[in-house]
Design an enzyme around this catalytic site. Sequence first.
Site, short mmCIF file in Angstrom:
data_model
loop_
_atom_site.label_atom_id
_atom_site.label_comp_id
_atom_site.label_asym_id
_atom_site.label_seq_id
_atom_site.Cartn_x
_atom_site.Cartn_y
_atom_site.Cartn_z
N HIS A 99 0.82 -1.21 0.00
CA HIS A 99 0.00 0.00 0.00
C HIS A 99 0.85 1.26 0.00
O HIS A 99 0.36 2.34 -0.35
CB HIS A 99 -0.96 -0.01 1.18
CG HIS A 99 -2.14 -0.91 0.97
ND1 HIS A 99 -3.40 -0.62 1.43
CD2 HIS A 99 -2.25 -2.10 0.31
CE1 HIS A 99 -4.23 -1.59 1.07
NE2 HIS A 99 -3.55 -2.50 0.40
N HIS A 111 -2.19 -12.15 -2.62
CA HIS A 111 -3.25 -12.86 -1.92
C HIS A 111 -2.90 -14.32 -1.64
O HIS A 111 -3.74 -15.08 -1.16
CB HIS A 111 -4.55 -12.77 -2.71
CG HIS A 111 -5.07 -11.37 -2.81
ND1 HIS A 111 -6.14 -11.02 -3.61
CD2 HIS A 111 -4.68 -10.22 -2.20
CE1 HIS A 111 -6.37 -9.71 -3.50
NE2 HIS A 111 -5.49 -9.21 -2.65
#
Length: 718
Positions: free
Chosen positions: A93, A261
């Site tokens: 992020h 993920h």
Amino acid sequence: MANKKCPVMHGGATEISMSNMEWWPKALNLDILHQHDSKTNPMGAGFNYREQVKLLDVEALKKDLHALMTDSQPWWPADWGHYGGLMIRLSWHAAGTYRTADGRGGAGRGNQRFAPLNSWPDNVNLDKARRLLWPLKKKYGNKLSWADLIAYAGTIAYESMGLKTFGFAFGREDIWHPEKDIYWGAEKEWLAPSGSEGSRYSGERDLENPLASVMMGLIYVNPEGVDGHPDPLKTANDVRVTFERMAMNDEETVALTAGGHTVGKCHGNGDAELLGPVPEGADVEDQGLGWINKSQRGIGRDTVSSGLEGAWTTHPTQWDNGYFTLLLNHEWQLNKSPAGAWQWEPINIKEEDKPVDVEDLTQRYNPIMTDADMAMKLDPDYQIISARFDKDPEYFSDVFARTWFKLTHRDMGPKTRYIGPDVPAVDLLWQDPVPKGRSDYDVEAVKAQIAASSLSVSDMVTTAWDSARTFRGSDLRGGANGARIRLAPQRDWQANEPERLNRVLAVLEPIAAKSGVSVADVIVLAGNLAVEQAAKAAGFAIKVPFSPGRGDATADMTDVESFHVLEPLHDGYRNWLKKDYAVSAEELMLDQTQLLGLTAQEMTVLLGGMRVLGTNYNGESHGAFTEHQGALTNDFFVNLTDMNNTWQPVSNNLYEISDRETAKLKWTATRVDLVFGSNSILRAYAEVYAQDDNQQKFVEDFVTTWAKVMNSDRFDLD
């Protein structure tokens, strides 16, 4: 009643008084040129992080980070006893805010520590990750920036879970207050859906440039679907646009989505309404931490972050191919998380294929997929790539490792800036490689050949400027080094006036070949020579600093597609707009100046000099307030501030300057020219350079600023 009026004459909070920009919102906001100055930096003028980080014990840091991953803290327990997923999200992020259009965002400055990023909805609980890293930042001190530590934490997290990483480079320098130059969007609320006030979308679903994320406060796309409505094929379109604007192709997009993920989980096992204020709005007793649940437990299995709840894979602390195994070999249906968020869960799945609970290893729960994950299965192009990765785990691991490296290093500039023992030896095309040039040659002899040519001051200054102006201090791309102005696509850019450019290069390239030096050096040297000639014509003898050693890039070293975002669509310094824009010409110049890394004072002196050197696009005379074109005089400022003149608009971006007494037309000007007399701050600078006793100062300051631009990409000189 007690008098609660503030006992001092000033206010420490924004509600006490209005700022100048709130009183006069149409005023030119020069603050973006004044950020990151020495007054906000606590390290002092003599501190050089790039030298300090070379003293860092990287192996010791790596060992400490590996230990941190499994050292679960009771105040914020690690999922399954491993902080890997959290640290990867932290790094991702930070890096994921990068966008190619203006090069802003990214992991290169540690900006996630400040607003608005520290309080974005998509960054819920990343404040905890940074606090977990604080003991290591404290230990290694000045040898390790927050920016480097945040990026490195994710890389080591992957390594600790079994991925063979591609490498890592240190050298990111911290900033000390929020970045004011980044446009995050015009929406007035977080996660505002399409069509809201200030929406970033127009037409069918055209995302506003330079934005890459789909909503205010998100890093990428909405995990629940477009505007929170699940539809994997529509989400696939959002994913493709977003990742393209981050410089990622389809294969890299699938690799990043799947690799991100493969480990970790989403957190939504609770009521998001119970979360406290964000870090920037929290009370002092929270000490900069946000989203604290003071009503319920709110940690461990009860954590709420994105609102989705669950892991993607069977073994979320282990690097493997489990993401594709589950995604491609099961049918999925929509469900709601405990927090009320849409997520996809398998219809039928073996109990042993379910991930275990983060605290009780005897309990298992369904894995989940976001709408973006489902796009990796249902979008035809993404599905082909997913199937390839599923069949070849080693290939997937290699592509992901390389793409993760690209993600976390995209805004660091060329490889010459990389520091540390784990820098990959290979040169990568996205790094815009430039070979090292010669520096052991007779500069004066080459300069003499240029001087003997037919080129004018205008030709030489303009070509050098056009070569150097592509530099972006945001992601450190562009600039004169490499002389890519002679290659596609730059050679054909409208902003570079191809006909004139080809004529100038036809003179300079043979000089470079004959002398055995780079065209890049010769272009800059010609510009410097022209400035010296112009200064002499104004009565001043001055030498422009020159550092040889630039190299010449080749077509094979140049990703043509990636350079389109560097094409100038406007240039205030050459008084040019490709077309009319909704944003004013002076605001566009301000953005250009900020990307060049110049201050308001440097912008002022540079533009004033360029106007009298005849560098306007296509030979236009707007703003050339002089009768001595080609001489480096302060005439632009003298005549701009002369009250014997009047200024009248004749069209949207064109003005006439006439003699106040006779009404005789003297010059024409654009908004960019006149803002240096209308804006109070810029006028103050203009008046300095208009003074009778500052003609020499003007020349000296112009030369200093000119040299700064010419050397902006010479990281080998640092």
